[in-house]
Design a protein around this motif. Structure first.
Motif, PDB file in Angstrom:
ATOM      1  N   ARG A  51       0.842  -1.202   0.000  1.00 36.84           N
ATOM      2  CA  ARG A  51       0.000   0.000   0.000  1.00 36.84           C
ATOM      3  C   ARG A  51       0.878   1.252   0.000  1.00 36.84           C
ATOM      4  O   ARG A  51       0.559   2.249  -0.648  1.00 36.84           O
ATOM      5  CB  ARG A  51      -0.944  -0.015   1.215  1.00 36.84           C
ATOM      6  CG  ARG A  51      -1.969   1.132   1.207  1.00 36.84           C
ATOM      7  CD  ARG A  51      -3.033   0.908   2.260  1.00 36.84           C
ATOM      8  NE  ARG A  51      -3.998  -0.086   1.849  1.00 36.84           N
ATOM      9  CZ  ARG A  51      -5.271   0.190   1.538  1.00 36.84           C
ATOM     10  NH1 ARG A  51      -5.708   1.425   1.558  1.00 36.84           N
ATOM     11  NH2 ARG A  51      -6.101  -0.779   1.192  1.00 36.84           N
ATOM     12  N   LYS A  52       1.993   1.180   0.708  1.00 37.18           N
ATOM     13  CA  LYS A  52       2.925   2.310   0.712  1.00 37.18           C
ATOM     14  C   LYS A  52       3.514   2.511  -0.684  1.00 37.18           C
ATOM     15  O   LYS A  52       3.676   3.656  -1.135  1.00 37.18           O
ATOM     16  CB  LYS A  52       4.038   2.067   1.735  1.00 37.18           C
ATOM     17  CG  LYS A  52       4.965   3.256   1.937  1.00 37.18           C
ATOM     18  CD  LYS A  52       5.968   2.999   3.062  1.00 37.18           C
ATOM     19  CE  LYS A  52       5.283   2.937   4.406  1.00 37.18           C
ATOM     20  NZ  LYS A  52       6.256   2.851   5.527  1.00 37.18           N
ATOM     21  N   THR A  53       3.825   1.430  -1.385  1.00 37.30           N
ATOM     22  CA  THR A  53       4.330   1.538  -2.753  1.00 37.30           C
ATOM     23  C   THR A  53       3.274   2.153  -3.666  1.00 37.30           C
ATOM     24  O   THR A  53       3.579   3.015  -4.502  1.00 37.30           O
ATOM     25  CB  THR A  53       4.741   0.158  -3.291  1.00 37.30           C
ATOM     26  OG1 THR A  53       5.823  -0.346  -2.501  1.00 37.30           O
ATOM     27  CG2 THR A  53       5.181   0.237  -4.743  1.00 37.30           C
ATOM     28  N   ALA A  54       2.018   1.737  -3.506  1.00 38.45           N
ATOM     29  CA  ALA A  54       0.931   2.321  -4.296  1.00 38.45           C
ATOM     30  C   ALA A  54       0.817   3.817  -4.024  1.00 38.45           C
ATOM     31  O   ALA A  54       0.612   4.617  -4.944  1.00 38.45           O
ATOM     32  CB  ALA A  54      -0.390   1.619  -3.976  1.00 38.45           C
ATOM     33  N   ALA A  55       0.962   4.197  -2.756  1.00 37.28           N
ATOM     34  CA  ALA A  55       0.914   5.622  -2.404  1.00 37.28           C
ATOM     35  C   ALA A  55       2.047   6.385  -3.069  1.00 37.28           C
ATOM     36  O   ALA A  55       1.856   7.507  -3.557  1.00 37.28           O
ATOM     37  CB  ALA A  55       0.977   5.789  -0.885  1.00 37.28           C
ATOM     38  N   MET A  56       3.241   5.792  -3.120  1.00 39.79           N
ATOM     39  CA  MET A  56       4.378   6.455  -3.750  1.00 39.79           C
ATOM     40  C   MET A  56       4.161   6.617  -5.253  1.00 39.79           C
ATOM     41  O   MET A  56       4.550   7.624  -5.835  1.00 39.79           O
ATOM     42  CB  MET A  56       5.663   5.688  -3.476  1.00 39.79           C
ATOM     43  CG  MET A  56       6.273   5.957  -2.107  1.00 39.79           C
ATOM     44  SD  MET A  56       6.755   7.693  -1.888  1.00 39.79           S
ATOM     45  CE  MET A  56       7.992   7.890  -3.180  1.00 39.79           C
ATOM     46  N   ILE A  57       3.532   5.627  -5.891  1.00 41.89           N
ATOM     47  CA  ILE A  57       3.223   5.761  -7.321  1.00 41.89           C
ATOM     48  C   ILE A  57       2.335   6.986  -7.539  1.00 41.89           C
ATOM     49  O   ILE A  57       2.573   7.802  -8.439  1.00 41.89           O
ATOM     50  CB  ILE A  57       2.534   4.490  -7.852  1.00 41.89           C
ATOM     51  CG1 ILE A  57       3.525   3.318  -7.871  1.00 41.89           C
ATOM     52  CG2 ILE A  57       1.971   4.729  -9.258  1.00 41.89           C
ATOM     53  CD1 ILE A  57       2.892   1.979  -8.229  1.00 41.89           C
ATOM     54  N   VAL A  58       1.313   7.124  -6.696  1.00 37.07           N
ATOM     55  CA  VAL A  58       0.404   8.269  -6.793  1.00 37.07           C
ATOM     56  C   VAL A  58       1.158   9.572  -6.543  1.00 37.07           C
ATOM     57  O   VAL A  58       1.024  10.552  -7.290  1.00 37.07           O
ATOM     58  CB  VAL A  58      -0.759   8.116  -5.791  1.00 37.07           C
ATOM     59  CG1 VAL A  58      -1.636   9.364  -5.796  1.00 37.07           C
ATOM     60  CG2 VAL A  58      -1.595   6.882  -6.111  1.00 37.07           C
ATOM     61  N   LEU A  59       1.976   9.600  -5.500  1.00 33.35           N
ATOM     62  CA  LEU A  59       2.697  10.823  -5.134  1.00 33.35           C
ATOM     63  C   LEU A  59       3.697  11.244  -6.204  1.00 33.35           C
ATOM     64  O   LEU A  59       3.856  12.440  -6.478  1.00 33.35           O
ATOM     65  CB  LEU A  59       3.400  10.623  -3.790  1.00 33.35           C
ATOM     66  CG  LEU A  59       2.465  10.596  -2.582  1.00 33.35           C
ATOM     67  CD1 LEU A  59       3.170   9.993  -1.371  1.00 33.35           C
ATOM     68  CD2 LEU A  59       1.949  11.995  -2.265  1.00 33.35           C
ATOM     69  N   LEU A  60       4.359  10.279  -6.806  1.00 31.00           N
ATOM     70  CA  LEU A  60       5.318  10.617  -7.865  1.00 31.00           C
ATOM     71  C   LEU A  60       4.604  11.172  -9.096  1.00 31.00           C
ATOM     72  O   LEU A  60       5.152  12.026  -9.801  1.00 31.00           O
ATOM     73  CB  LEU A  60       6.159   9.390  -8.231  1.00 31.00           C
ATOM     74  CG  LEU A  60       7.173   8.956  -7.159  1.00 31.00           C
ATOM     75  CD1 LEU A  60       7.788   7.612  -7.512  1.00 31.00           C
ATOM     76  CD2 LEU A  60       8.256  10.013  -6.959  1.00 31.00           C
ATOM     77  N   GLU A  61       3.375  10.717  -9.343  1.00 32.66           N
ATOM     78  CA  GLU A  61       2.588  11.303 -10.428  1.00 32.66           C
ATOM     79  C   GLU A  61       2.239  12.754 -10.106  1.00 32.66           C
ATOM     80  O   GLU A  61       2.305  13.636 -10.976  1.00 32.66           O
ATOM     81  CB  GLU A  61       1.313  10.489 -10.662  1.00 32.66           C
ATOM     82  CG  GLU A  61       1.544   9.131 -11.280  1.00 32.66           C
ATOM     83  CD  GLU A  61       2.034   9.212 -12.726  1.00 32.66           C
ATOM     84  OE1 GLU A  61       1.709  10.211 -13.410  1.00 32.66           O
ATOM     85  OE2 GLU A  61       2.725   8.283 -13.165  1.00 32.66           O
ATOM     86  N   PHE A  62       1.882  13.025  -8.855  1.00 36.48           N
ATOM     87  CA  PHE A  62       1.585  14.401  -8.462  1.00 36.48           C
ATOM     88  C   PHE A  62       2.850  15.264  -8.510  1.00 36.48           C
ATOM     89  O   PHE A  62       2.795  16.442  -8.884  1.00 36.48           O
ATOM     90  CB  PHE A  62       0.977  14.441  -7.063  1.00 36.48           C
ATOM     91  CG  PHE A  62      -0.440  13.938  -6.996  1.00 36.48           C
ATOM     92  CD1 PHE A  62      -1.361  14.259  -7.987  1.00 36.48           C
ATOM     93  CD2 PHE A  62      -0.859  13.148  -5.934  1.00 36.48           C
ATOM     94  CE1 PHE A  62      -2.665  13.799  -7.930  1.00 36.48           C
ATOM     95  CE2 PHE A  62      -2.168  12.688  -5.866  1.00 36.48           C
ATOM     96  CZ  PHE A  62      -3.076  13.011  -6.858  1.00 36.48           C
ATOM     97  N   LEU A  63       3.994  14.690  -8.135  1.00 37.08           N
ATOM     98  CA  LEU A  63       5.243  15.440  -8.208  1.00 37.08           C
ATOM     99  C   LEU A  63       5.570  15.771  -9.660  1.00 37.08           C
ATOM    100  O   LEU A  63       6.020  16.884  -9.966  1.00 37.08           O
ATOM    101  CB  LEU A  63       6.374  14.643  -7.563  1.00 37.08           C
ATOM    102  CG  LEU A  63       7.721  15.372  -7.443  1.00 37.08           C
ATOM    103  CD1 LEU A  63       7.603  16.614  -6.571  1.00 37.08           C
ATOM    104  CD2 LEU A  63       8.800  14.440  -6.883  1.00 37.08           C
ATOM    105  N   ARG A  64       5.337  14.834 -10.561  1.00 34.62           N
ATOM    106  CA  ARG A  64       5.537  15.103 -11.983  1.00 34.62           C
ATOM    107  C   ARG A  64       4.677  16.286 -12.437  1.00 34.62           C
ATOM    108  O   ARG A  64       5.142  17.174 -13.175  1.00 34.62           O
ATOM    109  CB  ARG A  64       5.190  13.875 -12.822  1.00 34.62           C
ATOM    110  CG  ARG A  64       5.487  14.052 -14.312  1.00 34.62           C
ATOM    111  CD  ARG A  64       4.718  13.070 -15.176  1.00 34.62           C
ATOM    112  NE  ARG A  64       3.305  13.391 -15.244  1.00 34.62           N
ATOM    113  CZ  ARG A  64       2.785  14.329 -16.038  1.00 34.62           C
ATOM    114  NH1 ARG A  64       3.553  15.051 -16.833  1.00 34.62           N
ATOM    115  NH2 ARG A  64       1.492  14.551 -16.045  1.00 34.62           N
ATOM    116  N   SER A  65       3.411  16.306 -12.002  1.00 42.99           N
ATOM    117  CA  SER A  65       2.526  17.410 -12.370  1.00 42.99           C
ATOM    118  C   SER A  65       3.060  18.743 -11.847  1.00 42.99           C
ATOM    119  O   SER A  65       3.005  19.764 -12.550  1.00 42.99           O
ATOM    120  CB  SER A  65       1.116  17.175 -11.810  1.00 42.99           C
ATOM    121  OG  SER A  65       0.500  16.065 -12.424  1.00 42.99           O
ATOM    122  N   ALA A  66       3.569  18.736 -10.612  1.00 44.69           N
ATOM    123  CA  ALA A  66       4.096  19.971 -10.021  1.00 44.69           C
ATOM    124  C   ALA A  66       5.337  20.447 -10.768  1.00 44.69           C
ATOM    125  O   ALA A  66       5.496  21.637 -11.041  1.00 44.69           O
ATOM    126  CB  ALA A  66       4.406  19.743  -8.541  1.00 44.69           C
TER     127      ALA A  66
END
Length: 211
Positions: A99-114
Motif C-alpha cells: 500500500r505504501k508503494t501504491a501511495a508512492m506511485i500516486v505521489l510521484l505522479e503528483f510530483l511530476r505534475s508539479a
C-alpha cells in the motif's frame, strides 16, 4: 526569487487510476478490493497536498554551485518544488508495504505534475525574453523505492551525484527554500521528502528561417 505556495495541480484522477490498475498484483497485495477503493485512495492523497515552489533566474553563471567549478556557463533557472509536509506522516501510517508503494506511485505522479507546472512557467518566462528552454536537469529527486515513477522523473537527466551533493545546499540557499519550509538535514534527504530540485537551461531562440 519567485515563490508560489499552495498552487493548484490537477488531480488527474482517471489517468493515475489507469496507471495503478496496471499493477493489479500490487493492488491486491495492498488490500484493495475495487476500483472505487483505489479512486478514494488517490483522492485522499490529493487532499493532503500542500504544494510550494521557489524558483530564480540565474544569468551568466553568477552562482558558483560548487567550490571548484560552475555547473552552467550559460543562463538557467533553478527551481525547487515540494508537495508539502503532510505526506510523510501519512506514509508512516501505512504498515502494508505494498500500500505504501501504491501511495508512492500516486505521489510521484503528483510530483511530476508539479514539476511540469513550474517548467511551463519558466518556459513562458523564457519565451517572453526570446529564449528557448532545454531539457530539465535534476539536482535532487526523492528515492522511488519500489514505485514505478513517471517517465519524466524515471528518465530524467541528473547531475553527477558528487556535484549534486555540493550544489544542492547552494541552490537551496540562493532560492531561500525555507520560505516553502524546505530544509536539508544531515541525512542528505530533503524535508519534506516529496520534493524535486532542478535546473532549466536557457538558450537564445533561433530566428525563423535560420538553422
Amino acid at each position: 526569487m519567485r515563490k508560489i505556495k499552495r498552487f493548484k495541480i490537477p488531480s488527474r484522477q482517471r489517468e493515475i487510476l489507469r496507471k495503478l490498475l496496471r499493477e493489479l498484483p500490487l493492488l491486491r497485495r495492498a488490500g484493495f478490493a475495487s476500483e472505487a477503493e483505489v479512486t478514494a485512495f488517490i483522492l485522499a492523497i490529493f487532499k493532503l497536498l500542500d504544494p510550494g515552489v521557489v524558483y530564480e533566474f540565474n544569468q551568466d553563471a553568477h552562482w558558483e554551485l560548487d567550490a571548484e567549478s560552475i555547473i552552467h556557463k550559460e543562463m538557467f533557472s533553478a527551481c525547487a518544488v515540494t508537495l508539502g509536509g503532510q505526506i510523510e506522516p501519512f506514509l508512516q501510517t501505512l504498515t502494508n508495504e505494498d500500500r505504501k508503494t501504491a501511495a508512492m506511485i500516486v505521489l510521484l505522479e503528483f510530483l511530476r505534475s508539479a514539476v511540469t507546472f513550474v517548467a511551463d512557467l519558466v518556459k513562458e518566462q523564457a519565451q517572453k525574453e526570446e529564449f528557448d528552454t532545454l531539457d530539465l536537469q535534476f539536482v535532487y529527486l526523492p528515492p522511488f523505492g519500489a514505485a514505478v515513477a513517471p517517465k519524466l522523473l524515471r528518465e530524467a537527466v541528473r547531475l553527477e551525484n558528487t556535484l549534486a551533493l555540493k550544489a544542492l545546499p547552494v541552490i537551496l540557499d540562493k532560492l531561500s527554500a525555507d520560505k516553502i519550509d524546505l530544509s536539508l538535514p544531515e541525512s542528505g534527504l530533503l524535508s519534506p521528502r516529496l520534493t524535486a530540485v532542478f535546473l532549466v537551461p536557457w538558450q537564445k531562440a533561433r530566428k525563423k528561417g535560420k538553422k
